[in-house]
Scaffold this motif. Structure first.
Motif, PDB file in Angstrom:
ATOM      1  N   ASP A   1       0.557  -1.335  -0.128  1.00 38.30           N
ATOM      2  CA  ASP A   1      -0.234   0.347  -0.299  1.00 38.30           C
ATOM      3  C   ASP A   1       0.756   1.231  -0.036  1.00 38.30           C
TER       4      ASP A   1
ATOM      5  N   TRP B   1       0.171   5.896  -0.031  1.00 41.70           N
ATOM      6  CA  TRP B   1      -0.702   6.991  -0.555  1.00 41.70           C
ATOM      7  C   TRP B   1      -0.921   6.820  -2.342  1.00 41.70           C
TER       8      TRP B   1
ATOM      9  N   ARG C   1      -4.248   5.753  -4.280  1.00 43.83           N
ATOM     10  CA  ARG C   1      -6.091   6.760  -3.802  1.00 43.83           C
ATOM     11  C   ARG C   1      -5.653   8.194  -4.538  1.00 43.83           C
TER      12      ARG C   1
ATOM     13  N   GLU D   1      -9.113  -2.770  -3.779  1.00 38.56           N
ATOM     14  CA  GLU D   1      -8.605  -2.961  -2.266  1.00 38.56           C
ATOM     15  C   GLU D   1      -7.346  -3.066  -1.740  1.00 38.56           C
TER      16      GLU D   1
ATOM     17  N   SER E   1      -4.561  -3.126   2.074  1.00 42.02           N
ATOM     18  CA  SER E   1      -5.167  -2.777   3.219  1.00 42.02           C
ATOM     19  C   SER E   1      -6.418  -2.208   3.585  1.00 42.02           C
TER      20      SER E   1
ATOM     21  N   GLN F   1      -8.421  -0.426   2.377  1.00 40.84           N
ATOM     22  CA  GLN F   1      -9.023   0.788   1.667  1.00 40.84           C
ATOM     23  C   GLN F   1      -9.073   1.067  -0.195  1.00 40.84           C
ATOM     24  N   THR F   2      -9.588   1.608   0.113  1.00 43.54           N
ATOM     25  CA  THR F   2     -10.531   1.432  -2.383  1.00 43.54           C
ATOM     26  C   THR F   2      -9.067   1.611  -3.031  1.00 43.54           C
TER      27      THR F   2
END
Length: 369
Positions: free
Chosen positions: A172, A174, A177, A219, A221, A223-224
């Motif tokens: 994952d 930043w 997203r 997804e 972790s 999160q989408t």
């Protein structure tokens, strides 16, 4: 050798950095190598800024970005923050009279990138984007050979940029997203480097393209995810050459495998970023591997070679060469091949073309503003 700003006689370049992660460390190292002085650092928080200043060896920490952007003792600001912040910070830096080095993507929309390129030109500031693979000496060697006609007419190209750092669903960042990384991830992050290198070495632009994208995990972790992991492109250049480009951040075992292979009517040239000391040259009657050697290289390649043949150069050396050219430009030089905000705008145009084509099921679209 690359021009050192301290050779210009116009004083030391005073540097500020926004951000404190891996890229900030790379920028810091390159700025010092070019003779710059790191005056100040700022991150998202005052505490983070203090930690980053200590880690990077800055003279001081500022409590926020404004402290760096408005400082009277800073000549150039290096922006090493998440993608969605680039356009605002770069524009503020330009309006504050600063020269700017902004990590790519320059902006998350082509319109914002256009404004930045136009503002930099209007204000007479040096504004650069680190497409640093241009600064491998063997890339310059390939570019010079194509420019003088050694390869003949460009027929096809077969290029890729493969990594594996997003291979697992637990991986994952930043960047995955769009609110922080922008609408594109894999292409904007590494495909932008690949396309910049294609156009820089070939000496012509991609005219049209057809793109398909794939998002493997919805997804990460918990999160989408709303950005792509993989991009496959068909491209046509201005001269009519056809090519394939594969960009993936899920290619197991590939760490930073940028490969450029251009097929001309007389020669093929192949450069692999993970083998930066070599340039493969293929011909009908023979093929050979050309090793980096400043004694036999073209001038534009030789000037970037900091050590003799047989002493390996790599990623940080290329980054150092880029920043040295930025600082030389600030001091009044005009280094060849410096990637500017105009190149950052070009990259944003290509990114939007890729997303547009993919949204239409791979329809061919123009790769122009």
């Amino acid at each position: 050798m690359t021009t050192d700003v301290t050779d210009t006689g116009l004083g030391t370049i005073r540097t500020g950095i926004l951000g404190g992660g891996f890229m900030a460390r790379v920028h810091r190292t390159a700025a010092r190598d070019a003779g710059g002085e790191l005056r100040a650092v700022a991150t998202r928080s005052a505490a983070g800024g203090r930690d980053a200043a200590n880690a990077l060896g800055a003279e001081r920490a500022e409590s926020d970005a404004a402290g760096v952007l408005e400082a009277t003792d800073i000549d150039v600001v290096h922006i090493c923050t998440p993608n969605a912040t680039h356009a605002d910070l770069a524009l503020r830096a330009l309006h504050a009279g600063k020269h700017v080095v902004c990590e790519k993507p320059l902006a998350t929309t082509a319109q914002d990138a256009r404004i930045l390129a136009e503002t930099a030109q209007a204000r007479g500031r040096v504004a650069a984007v680190p497409f640093i693979y241009r600064y491998h000496p063997m890339v310059r060697e390939a570019r010079a050979r194509i420019a003088r006609g050694d390869a003949g007419d460009l027929l096809t190209l077969d290029c890729s940029y493969l990594q594996d750092w997003m291979l697992l669903p637990s991986d994952d960042d930043w960047r995955v997203r769009s609110e922080s990384g922008g609408a594109s991830r894999a292409f904007a992050d590494i495909g932008s480097h690949l396309c910049d290198l294609v156009e820089f070495v070939a000496g012509e632009r991609i005219r049209t393209l057809s793109a398909r994208t794939r998002r493997v995990f919805s997804e990460r972790s918990g999160q989408t995810v709303d950005t792509e992991d993989i991009v496959a492109l068909l491209v046509e250049t201005e001269s009519g050459a056809l090519g394939t480009l594969l960009i993936s951040q899920m290619a197991a075992g590939r760490k930073n495998a940028l490969t450029l292979e251009l097929h001309g009517s007389q020669q093929t040239l192949r450069f692999e970023q993970e083998r930066p000391e070599e340039l493969w040259i293929g011909m009908r009657e023979e093929s050979r591997s050309l090793l980096r050697d400043p004694a036999s290289s073209v001038a534009d390649s030789a000037r970037l070679q900091r050590v003799p043949a047989g002493h390996a150069m790599g990623y940080q050396d290329a980054f150092n060469g880029f920043v040295a050219d930025v600082y030389a430009a600030i001091a009044g030089a005009q280094p060849d091949g410096l990637p500017t905000f105009a190149d950052g705008f070009r990259s944003a145009v290509l990114t939007e073309a890729v997303l547009d084509s993919a949204a239409q099921g791979g329809r061919w679209v123009k790769a122009t503003a």
